[in-house]
Design a protein around this motif. Sequence first.
Motif, PDB file in Angstrom:
ATOM      1  N   ILE A  49       0.828  -1.197   0.000  1.00  0.00           N
ATOM      2  CA  ILE A  49       0.000   0.000   0.000  1.00  0.00           C
ATOM      3  C   ILE A  49       0.869   1.256   0.000  1.00  0.00           C
ATOM      4  O   ILE A  49       0.620   2.206  -0.753  1.00  0.00           O
ATOM      5  CB  ILE A  49      -0.941   0.006   1.226  1.00  0.00           C
ATOM      6  N   VAL A  50       1.906   1.267   0.837  1.00  0.00           N
ATOM      7  CA  VAL A  50       2.806   2.417   0.900  1.00  0.00           C
ATOM      8  C   VAL A  50       3.503   2.616  -0.444  1.00  0.00           C
ATOM      9  O   VAL A  50       3.584   3.745  -0.965  1.00  0.00           O
ATOM     10  CB  VAL A  50       3.851   2.236   2.018  1.00  0.00           C
ATOM     11  N   ALA A  51       4.003   1.520  -1.028  1.00  0.00           N
ATOM     12  CA  ALA A  51       4.695   1.614  -2.320  1.00  0.00           C
ATOM     13  C   ALA A  51       3.749   2.050  -3.430  1.00  0.00           C
ATOM     14  O   ALA A  51       4.092   2.909  -4.253  1.00  0.00           O
ATOM     15  CB  ALA A  51       5.325   0.258  -2.664  1.00  0.00           C
ATOM     16  N   ASP A  52       2.541   1.494  -3.437  1.00  0.00           N
ATOM     17  CA  ASP A  52       1.573   1.812  -4.487  1.00  0.00           C
ATOM     18  C   ASP A  52       1.151   3.281  -4.420  1.00  0.00           C
ATOM     19  O   ASP A  52       1.138   3.995  -5.434  1.00  0.00           O
ATOM     20  CB  ASP A  52       0.349   0.902  -4.339  1.00  0.00           C
ATOM     21  N   MET A  53       0.816   3.755  -3.239  1.00  0.00           N
ATOM     22  CA  MET A  53       0.383   5.141  -3.087  1.00  0.00           C
ATOM     23  C   MET A  53       1.530   6.120  -3.322  1.00  0.00           C
ATOM     24  O   MET A  53       1.339   7.208  -3.871  1.00  0.00           O
ATOM     25  CB  MET A  53      -0.210   5.359  -1.692  1.00  0.00           C
ATOM     26  N   GLY A  54       2.720   5.728  -2.901  1.00  0.00           N
ATOM     27  CA  GLY A  54       3.876   6.598  -3.111  1.00  0.00           C
ATOM     28  C   GLY A  54       4.182   6.799  -4.582  1.00  0.00           C
ATOM     29  O   GLY A  54       4.390   7.929  -5.044  1.00  0.00           O
ATOM     30  N   LEU A  55       4.198   5.708  -5.345  1.00  0.00           N
ATOM     31  CA  LEU A  55       4.455   5.809  -6.787  1.00  0.00           C
ATOM     32  C   LEU A  55       3.331   6.560  -7.497  1.00  0.00           C
ATOM     33  O   LEU A  55       3.587   7.344  -8.418  1.00  0.00           O
ATOM     34  CB  LEU A  55       4.609   4.402  -7.380  1.00  0.00           C
ATOM     35  N   ALA A  56       2.090   6.333  -7.061  1.00  0.00           N
ATOM     36  CA  ALA A  56       0.957   7.043  -7.668  1.00  0.00           C
ATOM     37  C   ALA A  56       1.045   8.545  -7.415  1.00  0.00           C
ATOM     38  O   ALA A  56       0.746   9.359  -8.296  1.00  0.00           O
ATOM     39  CB  ALA A  56      -0.355   6.492  -7.116  1.00  0.00           C
ATOM     40  N   ALA A  57       1.479   8.921  -6.202  1.00  0.00           N
ATOM     41  CA  ALA A  57       1.619  10.338  -5.864  1.00  0.00           C
ATOM     42  C   ALA A  57       2.712  10.996  -6.703  1.00  0.00           C
ATOM     43  O   ALA A  57       2.547  12.111  -7.206  1.00  0.00           O
ATOM     44  CB  ALA A  57       1.931  10.496  -4.377  1.00  0.00           C
ATOM     45  N   ILE A  58       3.827  10.308  -6.859  1.00  0.00           N
ATOM     46  CA  ILE A  58       4.922  10.837  -7.680  1.00  0.00           C
ATOM     47  C   ILE A  58       4.463  11.031  -9.119  1.00  0.00           C
ATOM     48  O   ILE A  58       4.726  12.072  -9.743  1.00  0.00           O
ATOM     49  CB  ILE A  58       6.137   9.889  -7.623  1.00  0.00           C
ATOM     50  N   ASN A  59       3.753  10.037  -9.645  1.00  0.00           N
ATOM     51  CA  ASN A  59       3.265  10.108 -11.021  1.00  0.00           C
ATOM     52  C   ASN A  59       2.256  11.240 -11.193  1.00  0.00           C
ATOM     53  O   ASN A  59       2.338  12.030 -12.140  1.00  0.00           O
ATOM     54  CB  ASN A  59       2.623   8.771 -11.393  1.00  0.00           C
ATOM     55  N   PHE A  60       1.308  11.350 -10.289  1.00  0.00           N
ATOM     56  CA  PHE A  60       0.247  12.345 -10.391  1.00  0.00           C
ATOM     57  C   PHE A  60       0.819  13.767 -10.333  1.00  0.00           C
ATOM     58  O   PHE A  60       0.498  14.617 -11.173  1.00  0.00           O
ATOM     59  CB  PHE A  60      -0.762  12.148  -9.264  1.00  0.00           C
ATOM     60  N   ILE A  61       1.662  14.048  -9.347  1.00  0.00           N
ATOM     61  CA  ILE A  61       2.228  15.387  -9.194  1.00  0.00           C
ATOM     62  C   ILE A  61       3.120  15.719 -10.391  1.00  0.00           C
ATOM     63  O   ILE A  61       3.113  16.852 -10.896  1.00  0.00           O
ATOM     64  CB  ILE A  61       3.029  15.499  -7.885  1.00  0.00           C
ATOM     65  N   ALA A 137      10.241   1.672 -11.842  1.00  0.00           N
ATOM     66  CA  ALA A 137       8.964   2.370 -11.998  1.00  0.00           C
ATOM     67  C   ALA A 137       9.163   3.876 -12.074  1.00  0.00           C
ATOM     68  O   ALA A 137       8.554   4.551 -12.911  1.00  0.00           O
ATOM     69  CB  ALA A 137       8.034   2.019 -10.837  1.00  0.00           C
ATOM     70  N   VAL A 138      10.034   4.414 -11.222  1.00  0.00           N
ATOM     71  CA  VAL A 138      10.284   5.855 -11.210  1.00  0.00           C
ATOM     72  C   VAL A 138      10.965   6.297 -12.507  1.00  0.00           C
ATOM     73  O   VAL A 138      10.658   7.368 -13.054  1.00  0.00           O
ATOM     74  CB  VAL A 138      11.139   6.248  -9.986  1.00  0.00           C
ATOM     75  N   GLU A 139      11.869   5.469 -13.027  1.00  0.00           N
ATOM     76  CA  GLU A 139      12.541   5.819 -14.285  1.00  0.00           C
ATOM     77  C   GLU A 139      11.543   5.895 -15.436  1.00  0.00           C
ATOM     78  O   GLU A 139      11.596   6.821 -16.255  1.00  0.00           O
ATOM     79  CB  GLU A 139      13.622   4.776 -14.588  1.00  0.00           C
ATOM     80  N   LEU A 140      10.607   4.960 -15.480  1.00  0.00           N
ATOM     81  CA  LEU A 140       9.602   4.984 -16.544  1.00  0.00           C
ATOM     82  C   LEU A 140       8.573   6.094 -16.318  1.00  0.00           C
ATOM     83  O   LEU A 140       8.016   6.626 -17.283  1.00  0.00           O
ATOM     84  CB  LEU A 140       8.909   3.624 -16.648  1.00  0.00           C
ATOM     85  N   ILE A 141       8.334   6.456 -15.059  1.00  0.00           N
ATOM     86  CA  ILE A 141       7.491   7.621 -14.781  1.00  0.00           C
ATOM     87  C   ILE A 141       8.136   8.871 -15.355  1.00  0.00           C
ATOM     88  O   ILE A 141       7.469   9.721 -15.949  1.00  0.00           O
ATOM     89  CB  ILE A 141       7.262   7.780 -13.257  1.00  0.00           C
ATOM     90  N   PHE A 142       9.455   8.987 -15.196  1.00  0.00           N
ATOM     91  CA  PHE A 142      10.180  10.139 -15.737  1.00  0.00           C
ATOM     92  C   PHE A 142      10.076  10.173 -17.268  1.00  0.00           C
ATOM     93  O   PHE A 142       9.872  11.245 -17.850  1.00  0.00           O
ATOM     94  CB  PHE A 142      11.640  10.084 -15.311  1.00  0.00           C
TER      95      PHE A 142
END
Length: 254
Positions: A49-61, A137-142
Amino acid sequence: MYCVGVIALNTFRENLRDKILYNLVLFSGLLIAASLLLSSLSMGEQEKIVADMGLAAINFIGVVIAVFVGIGLVSKEIERRTVYIIMARPISRAQFLVGKYLGLVLTLSVNLCIMLLVFLVTLWWSRGALHASLLQAVELIFVELLVVTALALFFSTFSSAMVSASLTIGLYAIGHLSPDLKGIAEKSQNEVMTMVMTAIYYLCPNLEMLNVKGQAAAGVTVPLFYQLTATAYGLCYAGVLLAMACVIFQRRDF
């Protein structure tokens, strides 16, 4: 290249002066921290849950910054009439546009690093595992943000800020529905519908290809080949959009 670098740095400084960026980063930090509370209320899978919400927040912002700052890169210069001063100098319109794009990319990079640091600290605090899939995941978000920024810049070269925002958000949504569009095209018995859906599928960015947040939250690492292929796809798509934006901006009358 010197002119492009100067414009990029100036754009980066202008973005840093905009307080909305700090508010958005703070908001993402609060979202990531809130995931700790939600995880404590659930039985099991707290780490996911922490990982999922954290990545979603980074992506959304990141998407919010890319869209609403990206559409203003050109429109603000036109509204302030500073574009006329810049165009009077020995600098091409393509250099101006590329510099603006790189300036926003630099801004996104700094904000993404800050949000990633907050996310990793939050995950560590919750005693979650720090695995390589999170960085994937963060690299592909970028990479996705590079595409979204290029979309916003492309539309802003020939339309108003409101229209540019609507078109960018619309294509962002379509980009994440690519697998569904492909499925409709394959199952539809209407030839016109099949042709339209197929055209949309291939012309619009396949942003779902860059979405591995679900796998990362579950601790599943995607193959390196897929990572490289998805990254190359995103970079090529952003490059084509940037080139098209330069051509349109070059022909625009001021």
